[in-house]
Motif scaffolding. Sequence first.
Motif, PDB file in Angstrom:
ATOM      1  N   GLN A   1      -8.454   1.011   2.607  1.00  0.00           N
ATOM      2  CA  GLN A   1      -8.044  -0.213   1.924  1.00  0.00           C
ATOM      3  C   GLN A   1      -6.898  -0.891   2.673  1.00  0.00           C
ATOM      4  O   GLN A   1      -6.861  -2.114   2.808  1.00  0.00           O
ATOM      5  CB  GLN A   1      -7.621   0.098   0.491  1.00  0.00           C
ATOM      6  CG  GLN A   1      -7.292  -1.146  -0.340  1.00  0.00           C
ATOM      7  CD  GLN A   1      -6.952  -0.804  -1.774  1.00  0.00           C
ATOM      8  OE1 GLN A   1      -6.857   0.355  -2.137  1.00  0.00           O
ATOM      9  NE2 GLN A   1      -6.756  -1.829  -2.586  1.00  0.00           N
TER      10      GLN A   1
ATOM     11  N   CYS B   1      -8.895  12.730   4.875  1.00  0.00           N
ATOM     12  CA  CYS B   1      -7.964  11.649   4.531  1.00  0.00           C
ATOM     13  C   CYS B   1      -8.547  10.645   3.546  1.00  0.00           C
ATOM     14  O   CYS B   1      -7.956   9.580   3.336  1.00  0.00           O
ATOM     15  CB  CYS B   1      -7.524  10.924   5.798  1.00  0.00           C
ATOM     16  SG  CYS B   1      -6.705  11.978   7.000  1.00  0.00           S
ATOM     17  N   ARG B   2      -9.691  10.960   2.961  1.00  0.00           N
ATOM     18  CA  ARG B   2     -10.320  10.010   2.053  1.00  0.00           C
ATOM     19  C   ARG B   2      -9.642   9.994   0.681  1.00  0.00           C
ATOM     20  O   ARG B   2      -8.928  10.910   0.314  1.00  0.00           O
ATOM     21  CB  ARG B   2     -11.807  10.347   1.896  1.00  0.00           C
ATOM     22  CG  ARG B   2     -12.596  10.047   3.172  1.00  0.00           C
ATOM     23  CD  ARG B   2     -14.060  10.400   3.071  1.00  0.00           C
ATOM     24  NE  ARG B   2     -14.746  10.093   4.322  1.00  0.00           N
ATOM     25  CZ  ARG B   2     -15.994  10.442   4.599  1.00  0.00           C
ATOM     26  NH1 ARG B   2     -16.692  11.126   3.721  1.00  0.00           N
ATOM     27  NH2 ARG B   2     -16.545  10.121   5.770  1.00  0.00           N
ATOM     28  N   ARG B   3      -9.860   8.870  -0.018  1.00  0.00           N
ATOM     29  CA  ARG B   3      -9.321   8.670  -1.365  1.00  0.00           C
ATOM     30  C   ARG B   3      -7.788   8.638  -1.382  1.00  0.00           C
ATOM     31  O   ARG B   3      -7.157   9.041  -2.363  1.00  0.00           O
ATOM     32  CB  ARG B   3      -9.855   9.736  -2.331  1.00  0.00           C
ATOM     33  CG  ARG B   3     -11.369   9.780  -2.412  1.00  0.00           C
ATOM     34  CD  ARG B   3     -11.856  10.718  -3.483  1.00  0.00           C
ATOM     35  NE  ARG B   3     -11.537  10.189  -4.807  1.00  0.00           N
ATOM     36  CZ  ARG B   3     -12.240   9.259  -5.448  1.00  0.00           C
ATOM     37  NH1 ARG B   3     -13.321   8.732  -4.880  1.00  0.00           N
ATOM     38  NH2 ARG B   3     -11.894   8.844  -6.640  1.00  0.00           N
ATOM     39  N   ARG B   4      -7.218   8.163  -0.288  1.00  0.00           N
ATOM     40  CA  ARG B   4      -5.762   8.004  -0.217  1.00  0.00           C
ATOM     41  C   ARG B   4      -5.368   6.537  -0.038  1.00  0.00           C
ATOM     42  O   ARG B   4      -4.191   6.217   0.005  1.00  0.00           O
ATOM     43  CB  ARG B   4      -5.181   8.825   0.932  1.00  0.00           C
ATOM     44  CG  ARG B   4      -5.428  10.316   0.831  1.00  0.00           C
ATOM     45  CD  ARG B   4      -4.642  11.064   1.869  1.00  0.00           C
ATOM     46  NE  ARG B   4      -4.944  12.489   1.867  1.00  0.00           N
ATOM     47  CZ  ARG B   4      -4.269  13.390   2.569  1.00  0.00           C
ATOM     48  NH1 ARG B   4      -3.255  13.012   3.319  1.00  0.00           N
ATOM     49  NH2 ARG B   4      -4.606  14.664   2.528  1.00  0.00           N
ATOM     50  N   GLY B   5      -6.366   5.662   0.123  1.00  0.00           N
ATOM     51  CA  GLY B   5      -6.069   4.248   0.309  1.00  0.00           C
ATOM     52  C   GLY B   5      -5.914   3.823   1.754  1.00  0.00           C
ATOM     53  O   GLY B   5      -5.488   2.700   2.026  1.00  0.00           O
TER      54      GLY B   5
ATOM     55  N   HIS C   1       0.845  -1.190   0.000  1.00  0.00           N
ATOM     56  CA  HIS C   1       0.000   0.000   0.000  1.00  0.00           C
ATOM     57  C   HIS C   1       0.889   1.252   0.000  1.00  0.00           C
ATOM     58  O   HIS C   1       1.712   1.435   0.888  1.00  0.00           O
ATOM     59  CB  HIS C   1      -0.925   0.004   1.214  1.00  0.00           C
ATOM     60  CG  HIS C   1      -1.923  -1.113   1.207  1.00  0.00           C
ATOM     61  ND1 HIS C   1      -3.062  -1.087   0.428  1.00  0.00           N
ATOM     62  CD2 HIS C   1      -1.939  -2.307   1.852  1.00  0.00           C
ATOM     63  CE1 HIS C   1      -3.748  -2.203   0.603  1.00  0.00           C
ATOM     64  NE2 HIS C   1      -3.086  -2.960   1.461  1.00  0.00           N
TER      65      HIS C   1
ATOM     66  N   ASP D   1     -12.938  12.955   6.577  1.00  0.00           N
ATOM     67  CA  ASP D   1     -13.067  13.632   5.280  1.00  0.00           C
ATOM     68  C   ASP D   1     -11.713  14.042   4.712  1.00  0.00           C
ATOM     69  O   ASP D   1     -11.466  13.910   3.506  1.00  0.00           O
ATOM     70  CB  ASP D   1     -13.950  14.876   5.423  1.00  0.00           C
ATOM     71  CG  ASP D   1     -15.419  14.534   5.625  1.00  0.00           C
ATOM     72  OD1 ASP D   1     -15.795  13.378   5.347  1.00  0.00           O
ATOM     73  OD2 ASP D   1     -16.177  15.415   6.068  1.00  0.00           O
TER      74      ASP D   1
END
Length: 215
Positions: free
Chosen positions: A205, A198-202, A34, A196
């Motif tokens: 996942q 820290c989203r879309r950074r993996g 990651h 909010d």
Amino acid sequence: MHAWPLALLPTLTAALVPFASIDCMRPWLASSTHKVVGHEGLLKPRLGTDADPITLGLMEADDVACVSSLIADAFGGGIEVIDNGGQSWEDKALRGVAAAAKTYDSTEYALGLRARCGARLKKPTRITDPNDRGAVMLIAARPSGSECVAAVELRLRRADGAHPTPLPMLDALRDAFSAKSSAPDRPYISNVCVADSCRRRGVAQALMDAAEHLA
């Protein structure tokens, strides 16, 4: 902004237990692909200062407040509890709760977290104890306990198709009267949330992958 001399930086009280300090999680860190996970489980780019960076680890007692706040922000701190008129034993058991608490905020989330995690809040490294059925919260947070930016809850549940309640005692009551109480235990994931900023950074996942490794 002036840089603080290291000698003048405040001493931080460790809250979360870093993955890097847990034997069963070190192999996951070593093999992690990651991009957001850096050395020793620190997030890249660091979302905190060098003295208090966002770190992947397990929640313990001092983290409950910031984790419950994150969950309340993600799922709604003012969720209205509505009586749907159902007649199942679960509906009847929760009807009194609904009458007493019309909203579900960070205080109720914190109560549920403490109840589900149990003794693991004091000794998160009991993670490998097969006799401990307490939940485990995998989090990305500052070691000071001042902020949590992501969380994933992992626990064992009966594979009976029933939706778990927030409190283990209600689950136990249901199991006692259920014909499916002999169903095998299976890993159960819940409360997957990311702040909010820290989203879309993996980050989620990475925590889900860590939870799969742990399970």
